[in-house]
Write a protein that holds these residues in place. Structure first.
Motif, mmCIF file in Angstrom:
data_model
loop_
_atom_site.group_PDB
_atom_site.id
_atom_site.type_symbol
_atom_site.label_atom_id
_atom_site.label_comp_id
_atom_site.label_asym_id
_atom_site.label_seq_id
_atom_site.Cartn_x
_atom_site.Cartn_y
_atom_site.Cartn_z
ATOM 1 N N ASP A 68 47.763 30.497 47.418
ATOM 2 C CA ASP A 68 46.664 31.105 47.251
ATOM 3 C C ASP A 68 46.248 31.978 48.469
ATOM 4 O O ASP A 68 45.671 31.130 49.389
ATOM 5 N N PRO A 69 46.198 33.254 48.559
ATOM 6 C CA PRO A 69 45.651 33.877 49.828
ATOM 7 C C PRO A 69 44.218 33.622 50.147
ATOM 8 O O PRO A 69 43.920 33.606 51.258
ATOM 9 N N LEU A 70 43.361 33.063 49.257
ATOM 10 C CA LEU A 70 41.980 32.913 49.289
ATOM 11 C C LEU A 70 42.008 31.712 50.279
ATOM 12 O O LEU A 70 40.867 31.641 51.056
ATOM 13 N N LEU A 71 42.766 30.887 50.329
ATOM 14 C CA LEU A 71 42.793 29.616 51.105
ATOM 15 C C LEU A 71 43.225 29.875 52.562
ATOM 16 O O LEU A 71 42.141 29.423 53.479
ATOM 17 N N TRP A 72 44.079 30.800 52.703
ATOM 18 C CA TRP A 72 44.219 31.213 54.220
ATOM 19 C C TRP A 72 43.162 32.045 54.733
ATOM 20 O O TRP A 72 42.510 32.004 55.893
ATOM 21 N N LYS A 73 42.521 32.789 53.773
ATOM 22 C CA LYS A 73 41.305 33.724 54.199
ATOM 23 C C LYS A 73 40.040 32.479 54.480
ATOM 24 O O LYS A 73 39.627 32.863 55.618
ATOM 25 N N ARG A 222 33.574 36.586 48.039
ATOM 26 C CA ARG A 222 34.495 35.530 48.248
ATOM 27 C C ARG A 222 35.409 35.646 49.664
ATOM 28 O O ARG A 222 35.881 34.625 50.235
ATOM 29 N N ASN A 223 35.601 36.788 49.970
ATOM 30 C CA ASN A 223 36.494 37.172 51.122
ATOM 31 C C ASN A 223 35.689 36.880 52.475
ATOM 32 O O ASN A 223 36.320 36.737 53.555
ATOM 33 N N LEU A 224 34.509 36.302 52.437
ATOM 34 C CA LEU A 224 33.800 35.800 53.722
ATOM 35 C C LEU A 224 33.618 34.387 53.485
ATOM 36 O O LEU A 224 33.045 33.927 54.610
ATOM 37 N N HIS A 225 33.935 33.798 52.556
ATOM 38 C CA HIS A 225 33.689 32.511 52.415
ATOM 39 C C HIS A 225 34.473 31.545 53.469
ATOM 40 O O HIS A 225 35.552 31.745 53.607
#
Lengths: 293, 321
Positions: A68-73, A222-225
């Motif tokens: 999940d790319p969001l995890l890395w972000k 979400r990209n800043l979370h």
């Protein structure tokens, strides 16, 4: 003269030992269980969840999670918040602590009061929220950095440390040598304050790593979370793409469960890994703080 | 500079007229670098701590974004009246006090007992290990702790319910049962805090004069006697101060943890004043009403703290300010 311990004393020792064992167990058990569950194979049955150690080790839940790319972000964001936030926190705290430790500073008492008042009374959640919005920080990274740039309590701790560890005479001789107040801070106070700087960095750093409320109210994007928000989405709200991508049915709930355990491991591992090395600073922080309390 | 050169006398002579201004200028000049260094700190506190205090003004008016803080119509204590007459007031006040009261009742003695036990245990290595381990939860985030609670108590695959099912009982969905909320909230709080909470008592114990123990050994005191007549009285001031401070902050709840843990099914026991302020002010954007609820809470807080401080001052001559 050492007497042989009486029967009663020995029993007491054993009872205390058992209580300690109990304490260690209840503290460590949840962590070990979480790690064990996250490593289980996905052929797990619901009854397998009772055992603390995995039956068959598999990394599949981590694979799903790491895809999940969001995890890395989120991980990147958290590191950013910790790094930038802590540097600003420590600089501001040392500035405040150093200046307020100068006995001859003419505003010392007034500014002390000015800062201490905020420890006991504040505008509260909603006026603060409105202010941050008004300043244009809503949905920017700075909403997690600037509003908490420094804590009054840590300024007092830094002040106490500087007052009790750096003798007045040192300032005087530096002045005679021609140093000004900025030079004294950089050349004398900072090098002598390394223990308190370590304590402050760790407390502020852990604070940033663990914080989520700011992101919850200021960052809809979400990209800043930070990582903690990612955790909330998965564990508390059950609303994450990672979970939706899984199939449906009984296996799904078990797999979901495992991913939830894996994400906990991902979030606490860094803290657990550095913990043994920085532990003594934590204790020191409490003891310096207690002087004032 | 002129003032400095001519010495004390002119300053003294002009004291009535502009002496205070003169000496102020002199001080500013002397401490200009200190002023420069503390400027960012002062700006921070002025904007981010005192700014919201000014913003509290909206608690007394009917704020709308278009009219701004000062332009919105003043409505006295209307927001407070609405809150006091709403069904939320008593329920949330009760929940706030009960959650903290029970938390104090169960959570306060445990670090003390733990510190006393650690002190009784003489084996260095094992003792150190126990201490190190017991501090860990303090540094684990609330999100992770709440996450573990959700996982462990899950009705489908949680550890606790698996055990319950193993014994042939029905699974319990703990997180939607109001009667379970306090227990879960408080016990997880104790789990997080008891180890680190003992540090301050251990420090108090270590500052007790060791000669007292030596002397009592000569007099034939047992372990229990030493605990009862030396250690406990030695840390009593610390206990009393921390207890009074805790009672003083009985209106302060870790509401961000509640926000993660509660849901509309558990509001009955879980909803406190601060969470209600959050829901009205932030979620529903009723700024004035939310600010009024928050102001009520922080005012009661401050009064309790001042009261608690008065008591400690009288009892132990120790004051927060």
């Amino acid at each position: 003269m050492k007497f042989k311990k009486s029967f009663g004393e020995k029993t007491t020792d054993i009872v205390i030992f058992l209580i300690m064992l109990f304490v260690i167990t209840i503290t460590l058990y949840p962590f070990i269980y979480v790690i064990g569950m996250s490593l289980n194979k996905n052929t797990l049955t619901s009854m397998d969840t009772i055992f603390i150690f995995p039956k068959d080790i598999s990394l599949h839940s981590y694979k799903t999670l790491f895809s999940d790319p969001l995890l890395w972000k989120a991980y990147y964001n958290t590191i950013w918040y910790v790094a930038v936030g802590t540097v600003i926190n420590v600089i501001m705290t040392m500035l405040g602590g150093y200046v307020l430790a100068q006995k001859r500073f003419f505003l010392r008492r007034k500014l002390n009061l000015f800062i201490i008042i905020t420890m006991y009374f504040g505008g509260g959640l909603i006026p603060t929220f409105m202010l941050i919005n008004k300043l244009g920080m809503y949905n920017t990274r700075w909403a997690l950095i600037i509003p908490g740039a420094v804590s009054a309590f840590y300024i007092i701790i830094a002040r106490t440390f500087i007052e009790s560890n750096i003798p007045e005479s040192l300032y005087e001789s530096a002045k005679i040598e021609g140093a000004n107040d900025i030079g004294i801070l950089i050349k004398i106070v900072i090098p002598l304050s390394m223990p308190i700087i370590a304590v402050l960095s760790i407390y502020y750093g852990v604070g940033h790593w663990n914080s989520y409320f700011g992101a919850m109210i200021y960052l809809p994007d979400r990209n800043l979370h930070p990582l903690q928000m990612y955790l909330i989405d998965i564990i508390v709200k059950n609303s994450s793409r990672v979970l939706e991508d899984l199939g449906i049915g009984v296996e799904r709930t078990l797999e979901m469960m495992q991913i939830k355990y894996a994400v906990i491991v991902v979030a606490i591992l860094p803290v657990l890994l550095i913990y043994p090395f920085v532990q003594k600073h934590f204790v020191k922080g409490v003891l310096i703080g207690a002087v004032k309390e | 500079m002129a003032i400095q050169k001519t010495g004390v006398i002119p300053v003294y002579c002009n004291r009535k007229l502009n002496g205070s201004i003169g000496s102020l200028l002199h001080a500013v000049k002397r401490d200009k670098y200190l002023l420069l260094l503390i400027l960012p700190v002062v700006i921070y506190f002025a904007v981010f701590q005192y700014g919201p205090m000014y913003g509290v003004y909206i608690a007394f008016n009917d704020y709308t974004a278009g009219k701004g803080i000062l332009g919105s119509p003043w409505n006295n204590f209307e927001n407070f009246k609405v809150f006091f007459h709403s069904s939320y007031f008593f329920r949330n006040l009760r929940n706030t006090i009960l959650l903290n009261g029970y938390g104090l009742l169960w959570g306060f003695p445990i670090p003390i007992v733990f510190a006393l036990l650690l002190n009784e245990y003489k084996d260095g290595q094992f003792k150190k290990f126990t201490q190190t381990v017991s501090y860990i939860p303090h540094f684990i985030s609330t999100v992770v702790i709440v996450g573990m609670i959700f996982n462990f108590l899950s009705p489908t695959n949680g550890l606790v319910n698996s055990i319950i099912k193993l014994f042939g009982y029905e699974a319990v969905n703990f997180m939607v049962k109001p009667e379970w909320f306090r227990t879960i909230f408080i016990s997880s709080g104790i789990w997080k805090g008891f180890g680190f909470g003992s540090v301050i008592y251990l420090a108090a114990i270590s500052s007790i004069d060791p000669q007292l123990y030596d002397a009592s050994t000569v007099d034939g005191a047992t372990r229990w006697h030493k605990l009862r007549y030396i250690t406990l009285p030695g840390i009593l001031p610390t206990i009393v101060i921390l207890l009074i401070l805790d009672i003083g902050s009985i209106m302060q709840t870790d509401f961000t943890k509640i926000l993660l843990m509660y849901n509309s099914a558990t509001y009955e026991t879980a909803d406190v004043i601060s969470t209600y302020a959050y829901r009205t002010g932030i979620v529903r954007s009723e700024y004035s009403y939310g600010a009024a609820i928050g102001l009520f809470n922080s005012t009661v807080n401050l009064c309790l703290l001042i009261l608690a401080n008065k008591v400690t001052k009288k009892l132990a001559d120790i004051s927060l300010w």
